[in-house]
Design a protein around this motif. Structure first.
Motif, PDB file in Angstrom:
ATOM      1  N   ARG A   1       0.737  -1.307  -0.206  1.00 39.66           N
ATOM      2  CA  ARG A   1       0.125  -0.052  -0.008  1.00 39.66           C
ATOM      3  C   ARG A   1       0.954   1.238  -0.111  1.00 39.66           C
ATOM      4  NH1 ARG A   1      -3.904   1.287   4.880  1.00 39.66           N
ATOM      5  NH2 ARG A   1      -4.717   3.285   4.390  1.00 39.66           N
ATOM      6  N   ARG A   2       1.956   1.232   0.804  1.00 37.51           N
ATOM      7  CA  ARG A   2       2.828   2.496   1.089  1.00 37.51           C
ATOM      8  C   ARG A   2       3.544   2.465  -0.361  1.00 37.51           C
ATOM      9  NH1 ARG A   2       3.710   0.708   6.369  1.00 37.51           N
ATOM     10  NH2 ARG A   2       5.345  -0.626   5.565  1.00 37.51           N
TER      11      ARG A   2
ATOM     12  N   ARG B   1      -8.243   6.100  -6.613  1.00 33.05           N
ATOM     13  CA  ARG B   1      -7.305   5.006  -5.782  1.00 33.05           C
ATOM     14  C   ARG B   1      -6.725   5.325  -4.434  1.00 33.05           C
ATOM     15  NH1 ARG B   1      -7.264   0.030  -4.590  1.00 33.05           N
ATOM     16  NH2 ARG B   1      -5.207  -1.065  -4.614  1.00 33.05           N
ATOM     17  N   ARG B   2      -6.248   6.598  -4.373  1.00 30.92           N
ATOM     18  CA  ARG B   2      -5.497   6.984  -3.249  1.00 30.92           C
ATOM     19  C   ARG B   2      -6.710   7.250  -2.171  1.00 30.92           C
ATOM     20  NH1 ARG B   2      -2.353  12.393  -3.298  1.00 30.92           N
ATOM     21  NH2 ARG B   2      -1.874  11.634  -1.213  1.00 30.92           N
ATOM     22  N   LEU B   3      -7.609   7.614  -2.263  1.00 30.00           N
ATOM     23  CA  LEU B   3      -8.993   7.842  -1.471  1.00 30.00           C
ATOM     24  C   LEU B   3      -9.078   6.384  -0.843  1.00 30.00           C
ATOM     25  CD1 LEU B   3     -11.255  10.523  -3.116  1.00 30.00           C
ATOM     26  CD2 LEU B   3      -9.919  10.652  -0.933  1.00 30.00           C
ATOM     27  N   GLU B   4      -9.277   5.612  -1.813  1.00 32.29           N
ATOM     28  CA  GLU B   4      -9.501   4.066  -1.226  1.00 32.29           C
ATOM     29  C   GLU B   4      -8.625   3.708  -0.520  1.00 32.29           C
ATOM     30  OE1 GLU B   4      -9.990  -0.166  -3.635  1.00 32.29           O
ATOM     31  OE2 GLU B   4     -10.442   1.399  -4.858  1.00 32.29           O
TER      32      GLU B   4
ATOM     33  N   ALA C   1     -14.370   7.765   2.557  1.00 33.73           N
ATOM     34  CA  ALA C   1     -14.114   8.833   1.393  1.00 33.73           C
ATOM     35  C   ALA C   1     -15.272   8.382   0.113  1.00 33.73           C
ATOM     36  CB  ALA C   1     -12.552   8.558   0.863  1.00 33.73           C
ATOM     37  N   GLU C   2     -15.693   9.431  -0.145  1.00 33.59           N
ATOM     38  CA  GLU C   2     -16.602   9.452  -1.399  1.00 33.59           C
ATOM     39  C   GLU C   2     -15.889  10.247  -2.393  1.00 33.59           C
ATOM     40  OE1 GLU C   2     -20.249  11.032  -0.091  1.00 33.59           O
ATOM     41  OE2 GLU C   2     -20.425  10.094   1.769  1.00 33.59           O
ATOM     42  N   PHE C   3     -16.174   9.975  -3.723  1.00 34.38           N
ATOM     43  CA  PHE C   3     -15.648  10.742  -4.896  1.00 34.38           C
ATOM     44  C   PHE C   3     -16.393  10.448  -6.070  1.00 34.38           C
ATOM     45  CE2 PHE C   3     -12.974  11.109  -8.597  1.00 34.38           C
ATOM     46  CZ  PHE C   3     -12.123  12.434  -8.386  1.00 34.38           C
ATOM     47  N   SER C   4     -17.010  11.643  -6.737  1.00 28.78           N
ATOM     48  CA  SER C   4     -17.857  11.409  -7.800  1.00 28.78           C
ATOM     49  C   SER C   4     -17.692  12.270  -8.809  1.00 28.78           C
ATOM     50  CB  SER C   4     -19.170  11.310  -7.333  1.00 28.78           C
ATOM     51  OG  SER C   4     -19.501  12.788  -6.970  1.00 28.78           O
ATOM     52  N   VAL C   5     -17.715  11.960 -10.083  1.00 33.54           N
ATOM     53  CA  VAL C   5     -17.500  12.903 -11.066  1.00 33.54           C
ATOM     54  C   VAL C   5     -18.693  12.924 -12.203  1.00 33.54           C
ATOM     55  CG1 VAL C   5     -16.376  13.197 -13.222  1.00 33.54           C
ATOM     56  CG2 VAL C   5     -15.007  12.380 -11.420  1.00 33.54           C
ATOM     57  N   THR C   6     -19.501  14.022 -12.115  1.00 32.76           N
ATOM     58  CA  THR C   6     -20.849  14.268 -12.935  1.00 32.76           C
ATOM     59  C   THR C   6     -20.525  15.175 -14.235  1.00 32.76           C
ATOM     60  OG1 THR C   6     -21.553  15.902 -11.455  1.00 32.76           O
ATOM     61  CG2 THR C   6     -22.178  13.258 -10.908  1.00 32.76           C
ATOM     62  N   ASN C   7     -21.365  15.056 -15.235  1.00 34.48           N
ATOM     63  CA  ASN C   7     -21.637  15.890 -16.199  1.00 34.48           C
ATOM     64  C   ASN C   7     -22.988  16.365 -16.489  1.00 34.48           C
ATOM     65  OD1 ASN C   7     -21.640  17.424 -18.570  1.00 34.48           O
ATOM     66  ND2 ASN C   7     -20.092  16.096 -19.807  1.00 34.48           N
ATOM     67  N   ASP C   8     -23.461  17.523 -16.188  1.00 36.98           N
ATOM     68  CA  ASP C   8     -24.806  17.739 -16.258  1.00 36.98           C
ATOM     69  C   ASP C   8     -25.064  18.608 -17.556  1.00 36.98           C
ATOM     70  OD1 ASP C   8     -23.850  20.499 -16.114  1.00 36.98           O
ATOM     71  OD2 ASP C   8     -24.856  20.998 -14.191  1.00 36.98           O
ATOM     72  N   GLY C   9     -24.310  18.568 -18.595  1.00 40.87           N
ATOM     73  CA  GLY C   9     -24.465  19.060 -19.900  1.00 40.87           C
ATOM     74  C   GLY C   9     -23.877  20.367 -19.949  1.00 40.87           C
TER      75      GLY C   9
ATOM     76  N   THR D   1     -16.600  17.756 -10.153  1.00 42.57           N
ATOM     77  CA  THR D   1     -15.744  16.819  -9.258  1.00 42.57           C
ATOM     78  C   THR D   1     -16.211  17.098  -7.831  1.00 42.57           C
ATOM     79  OG1 THR D   1     -14.064  16.605 -10.755  1.00 42.57           O
ATOM     80  CG2 THR D   1     -13.725  15.760  -8.826  1.00 42.57           C
ATOM     81  N   HIS D   2     -16.561  15.719  -7.033  1.00 41.74           N
ATOM     82  CA  HIS D   2     -17.175  16.162  -5.708  1.00 41.74           C
ATOM     83  C   HIS D   2     -15.937  15.007  -4.812  1.00 41.74           C
ATOM     84  CE1 HIS D   2     -19.642  15.144  -2.282  1.00 41.74           C
ATOM     85  NE2 HIS D   2     -19.212  16.338  -2.035  1.00 41.74           N
ATOM     86  N   MET D   3     -15.735  15.569  -3.914  1.00 40.29           N
ATOM     87  CA  MET D   3     -14.926  14.638  -2.808  1.00 40.29           C
ATOM     88  C   MET D   3     -15.429  14.882  -1.447  1.00 40.29           C
ATOM     89  SD  MET D   3     -10.790  14.627  -2.318  1.00 40.29           S
ATOM     90  CE  MET D   3     -10.380  14.623  -3.828  1.00 40.29           C
ATOM     91  N   LYS D   4     -15.510  13.809  -0.645  1.00 47.78           N
ATOM     92  CA  LYS D   4     -15.963  14.103   0.800  1.00 47.78           C
ATOM     93  C   LYS D   4     -15.143  13.162   1.563  1.00 47.78           C
ATOM     94  CE  LYS D   4     -19.769  14.288   3.977  1.00 47.78           C
ATOM     95  NZ  LYS D   4     -21.089  14.343   4.330  1.00 47.78           N
ATOM     96  N   ILE D   5     -14.359  13.512   2.628  1.00 49.85           N
ATOM     97  CA  ILE D   5     -13.722  12.653   3.550  1.00 49.85           C
ATOM     98  C   ILE D   5     -14.337  12.878   4.996  1.00 49.85           C
ATOM     99  CG2 ILE D   5     -11.537  11.970   4.246  1.00 49.85           C
ATOM    100  CD1 ILE D   5     -10.224  13.385   1.755  1.00 49.85           C
ATOM    101  N   SER D   6     -14.741  11.686   5.374  1.00 49.65           N
ATOM    102  CA  SER D   6     -15.038  11.674   6.855  1.00 49.65           C
ATOM    103  C   SER D   6     -14.096  11.056   7.944  1.00 49.65           C
ATOM    104  CB  SER D   6     -16.613  11.077   7.050  1.00 49.65           C
ATOM    105  OG  SER D   6     -17.556  11.713   6.070  1.00 49.65           O
TER     106      SER D   6
END
Length: 356
Positions: A153-154, A322-325, A332-340, A345-350
């Motif tokens: 992992r390191r 991959r780093r977040l995982e 961690a949450e990670f999402s990429v969206t395209n609304d047209g 890009t959204h990232m959330k770390i708890s």
């Protein structure tokens, strides 16, 4: 466990085993003797001799028969032959003890029922030695696998970060190169800003974690550098607030890739185009919420270029995912969206922790 002295570990393990076996085999007879008003009889010394036989069986099974890993030993004929010989030797010793007891003439002893009963105890003692050794070996294998996984992992994180840093530097140098043709004074300011960014990349980003305030300062400095290059061609909106979590730690260089992609692949020339960077924190859940949104470019030629060059952007975002995982797992949450109209890009770390 690996940091302790192996010799002390063996002594401690032997002591624990000995205490447990004495409690199992000797304590019952001691308690019976204390509660009995009759004088000692030959059955007492016979019991202690039998207890020594059971202890010997346990350690023969634990240290001699399983001198190698249990799963390998069980596949060989030697394992079963050695267990059979150990059982025969134990029963022979028990028979001698019973014959000595019978020969004393003071008490009538029925040998075969007692020998049959103690045969079962010997088998159970051998099973106990097997179970404890197998459990210890399994624990050692799990610890070794955990160490291997941690090292892998390191190394993987190191490789991912090495892919991020040159990419960032390349983009920053392109920015300064563009500024030299536009405004030399601004280019000098950009070089100064870049030196601060490189200082962070070289001396702080190599650490496992940095303070959230430092990572957000890095983001702000990068945005300022890009503003020098873009001028008024794109509207850049920043809403970055660490709140009360400035001292919480976060993995470095997590926020830069979505930001780079927004400036590199977003619409930075059309009227009304914008890039929005938002950072919010929540002390209740110890979380940080990071969003980058950019206007999508419209002309077909540029879109074709994005299709061809999008592989680079995809690699960068894939690295972040991959780093977040690896670092945060399901925190961690990670999402990429395209609304047209916008690429978001959204990232959330708890569950972030505070520096002490």
């Amino acid at each position: 466990m690996n940091n302790k002295d192996p010799r002390k570990q063996k002594i401690l393990r032997f002591t624990i085993h000995l205490i447990a076996l004495c409690i199992l085999f000797v304590l019952p007879e001691v308690m019976l003797s204390l509660n009995s008003h009759r004088p000692p009889h030959p059955m007492q010394w016979a019991f202690y001799l039998k207890a020594l036989v059971f202890v010997g069986v346990f350690y023969a099974e634990y240290y001699l028969i399983f001198r190698r890993s249990p799963e390998n030993r069980m596949r060989t004929w030697g394992f079963w032959i050695e267990n059979a010989l150990l059982l025969i030797a134990a029963l022979a010793l028990l028979s001698v003890i019973f014959w000595m007891l019978a020969g004393s003439g003071r008490h009538r002893v029925t040998i075969w029922p007692m020998l049959l009963r103690d045969t079962g105890i010997v088998v159970l003692t051998m099973a106990l030695g097997f179970a404890m050794k197998f459990s210890e070996q399994l624990h050692m294998l799990q610890e070794r696998q955990k160490e291997i996984d941690d090292n892998r992992r390191r190394e993987e994180l190191k490789q991912l970060k090495s892919q991020l840093n040159p990419h960032f530097l390349f983009n920053a140098l392109n920015t300064i190169y563009a500024l030299t043709d536009i405004n030399a004074a601004l280019a000098r300011d950009a070089v100064h800003a870049l030196s601060g960014l490189l200082r962070y990349v070289l001396y702080e980003a190599d650490r496992p974690y940095v303070e959230l305030r430092r990572e957000l300062q890095f983001v702000s400095d990068y945005v300022r550098l890009m503003e020098m290059r873009m001028g008024t061609s794109v509207k850049i909106v920043t809403d970055i607030d660490a709140g009360g979590m400035a001292d919480y730690h976060v993995a470095p260089m997590l926020f830069i890739v979505p930001l780079e992609n927004a400036f590199k692949h977003g619409d930075t020339s059309s009227p009304g185009s914008e890039i929005i960077i938002t950072v919010r924190t929540d002390e209740t859940s110890s979380s940080v919420d990071y969003t980058v949104a950019n206007t999508i470019r419209r002309d077909a030629a540029v879109l074709l270029g994005d299709m061809l060059g999008g592989r680079q952007a995809g690699v960068g975002l894939g690295n972040i995912r991959r780093r977040l995982e690896l670092i945060y797992g399901n925190r961690a949450e990670f999402s990429v969206t395209n609304d047209g109209q916008r690429f978001i890009t959204h990232m959330k770390i708890s569950g972030l922790e505070k520096f002490h």
